[in-house]
Design an enzyme around this catalytic site. Structure first.
Site, mmCIF file in Angstrom:
data_model
loop_
_atom_site.group_PDB
_atom_site.id
_atom_site.type_symbol
_atom_site.label_atom_id
_atom_site.label_comp_id
_atom_site.label_asym_id
_atom_site.label_seq_id
_atom_site.Cartn_x
_atom_site.Cartn_y
_atom_site.Cartn_z
ATOM 1 N N GLU A 51 69.051 -15.450 45.218
ATOM 2 C CA GLU A 51 68.729 -14.597 45.425
ATOM 3 C C GLU A 51 69.484 -13.774 46.908
ATOM 4 O O GLU A 51 69.906 -14.176 47.567
ATOM 5 C CB GLU A 51 67.350 -14.068 45.885
ATOM 6 N N LYS A 58 55.807 -18.041 54.580
ATOM 7 C CA LYS A 58 55.757 -17.405 55.522
ATOM 8 C C LYS A 58 54.513 -17.407 55.880
ATOM 9 O O LYS A 58 53.722 -16.433 55.507
ATOM 10 C CB LYS A 58 56.969 -15.959 56.648
HETATM 11 N N1 PSU Z 1 60.071 -13.995 52.846
HETATM 12 C C1 PSU Z 1 61.296 -14.476 53.290
HETATM 13 N N2 PSU Z 1 62.756 -13.495 53.702
HETATM 14 C C2 PSU Z 1 62.701 -12.960 52.930
HETATM 15 C C3 PSU Z 1 61.865 -12.285 51.932
HETATM 16 C C4 PSU Z 1 60.864 -13.104 51.409
HETATM 17 O O1 PSU Z 1 60.581 -15.656 54.386
HETATM 18 O O2 PSU Z 1 63.417 -13.318 52.285
HETATM 19 C C5 PSU Z 1 62.135 -11.904 51.098
HETATM 20 C C6 PSU Z 1 62.476 -11.699 49.434
HETATM 21 O O3 PSU Z 1 63.605 -11.544 48.636
HETATM 22 C C7 PSU Z 1 61.256 -11.510 48.385
HETATM 23 C C8 PSU Z 1 60.912 -10.388 48.848
HETATM 24 O O4 PSU Z 1 60.971 -11.372 47.671
HETATM 25 O O5 PSU Z 1 61.030 -10.859 50.437
HETATM 26 C C9 PSU Z 1 59.515 -10.391 49.587
HETATM 27 O O6 PSU Z 1 59.545 -8.359 49.726
HETATM 28 P P1 PSU Z 1 57.960 -8.033 49.581
HETATM 29 O O7 PSU Z 1 57.116 -8.799 50.281
HETATM 30 O O8 PSU Z 1 57.849 -6.468 49.857
HETATM 31 O O9 PSU Z 1 57.282 -7.898 48.091
#
Ligand code: PSU
Ligand code: MN
Length: 313
Positions: free
Chosen positions: A30, A165
């Site tokens: 990603e 996390k």
């Molecule tokens: N969690 C992490 N690092 C990240 C992300 C999540 O520890 O970089 C990023 C990933 O790309 C994940 C996105 O798909 O954040 C999720 O965002 P949201 O919670 O807005 O769906």
């Protein structure tokens, strides 16, 4: 339902095209982690190292992003740098945002959900990330549940991660995945991983340490016609793991600040990631880099094993 014309959005890099011709297995990566998950220049260095690790295992990395109105499957080094330097000007692309970047030509980095969609279109079965999005703490009020989880429910791609996390409610995240029939596998640990911390306190559904066993599970799932993804969680290497109490302190502080500042929607996760980095004085970044590199090795081995595992039965 994949539209025939969807393929027309894809643009493969030279190296990925060559790997496809030679039948070498591909591993999707990603780009939100590059543009929004880590600061420059560590993001660029890590992205390069992760690609090199995957090649060293015998697979080919395909970093996914949107640039110049095309879904890019694999980036050359100059493009990777453009993304890494772009920072906040790069859009964050989940399922609902992909059309915006394709229609406007603006550069965008794909989240777990966005990357899964693109990997599937490109015929890539394995995708390596740091941590998945999930059910946020307080979701009963905020309704904040990452679109990553819905994507895992519908799109057949194996997602290799160090769990999630604990900015998230990991217990509720696992409940959500169970409801939607998404298997959660672990390797090297009985528990679903908690990113900087090796164990989350929640067991994974099945522990499968070796890649051929993981591949057989995944082939069985998909050859049954069960659509949807698989999560393969593996913990941060012991030497780089951080103490749970310390991580909890940073996360609690970051969550309170987000709340006080009224941060909402897709800004929540990048805000929390950036604050944790600052609050930890950079220690979280070191762990983050180590876990992504480890995930890359696990993912590359899985891609090789899947290439050796025919559809069952
Ligand atoms: N969690 C992490 N690092 C990240 C992300 C999540 O520890 O970089 C990023 C990933 O790309 C994940 C996105 O798909 O954040 C999720 O965002 P949201 O919670 O807005 O769906
Ligand atoms: Mn969200």
């Amino acid at each position: 339902m994949t539209q025939p014309s969807a393929q027309a959005w894809l643009q493969f890099s030279k190296r990925v095209s060559a790997a496809r011709t030679e039948g070498r297995p591909l591993v999707a990566l990603e780009s939100t982690i590059v543009a929004h998950g880590m600061p420059f220049p560590e993001n660029l260095r890590t992205a390069r190292e992760v690609e090199a690790l995957i090649r060293a295992e015998g697979a080919e990395p395909a970093t996914v992003a949107v640039m110049d109105g095309r879904i890019r499957i694999g980036l050359d080094d100059e493009e990777l740098e453009r993304l890494a330097r772009g920072g906040p000007s790069v859009l964050k692309l989940s399922r609902r945002d992909l059309p915006a970047a394709l229609a406007s030509g603006a550069p965008g980095a794909t989240t777990v959900a966005g990357t899964m969609i693109c990997a599937r279109l490109a015929g890539i079965e394995v995708f390596v990330t740091g941590g998945i999005g999930g059910v946020h703490r307080g979701a009963a009020q905020s309704f904040d549940i990452s679109a990553d989880l819905q994507e895992l429910a519908r799109t057949p791609v194996a997602v290799v991660c160090a769990g999630a996390k604990s900015i998230l409610d990991i217990g509720l995240t696992l409940e959500y995945l169970e409801t939607h029939g998404v298997p959660v596998l672990s390797c090297e640990h009985d528990e679903f991983a908690a990113f900087f911390v090796r164990g989350s306190g929640h067991r994974a559904d099945y522990r499968l340490d070796d890649a051929p066993a993981q591949a057989r599970f995944i082939r069985a799932q998909w050859s049954l016609g069960l659509e949807g993804g698989v999560v393969l969680s593996t913990p941060v290497p012991e030497a780089d793991a951080l103490p749970r109490e310390e991580v909890d302190g940073w996360i609690d502080a970051a969550l309170r600040e987000a709340d006080a500042q009224g941060i909402g929607g897709k800004a929540v996760t990048p805000f929390l990631l950036a604050r944790i980095k600052q609050l930890s004085g950079g220690r979280s970044l070191k762990a983050n880099i180590a876990l992504v590199k480890h995930n890359a090795q696990v993912g590359a081995r899985l891609a090789l094993a899947l290439a050796q595992t025919p559809s069952l039965p």
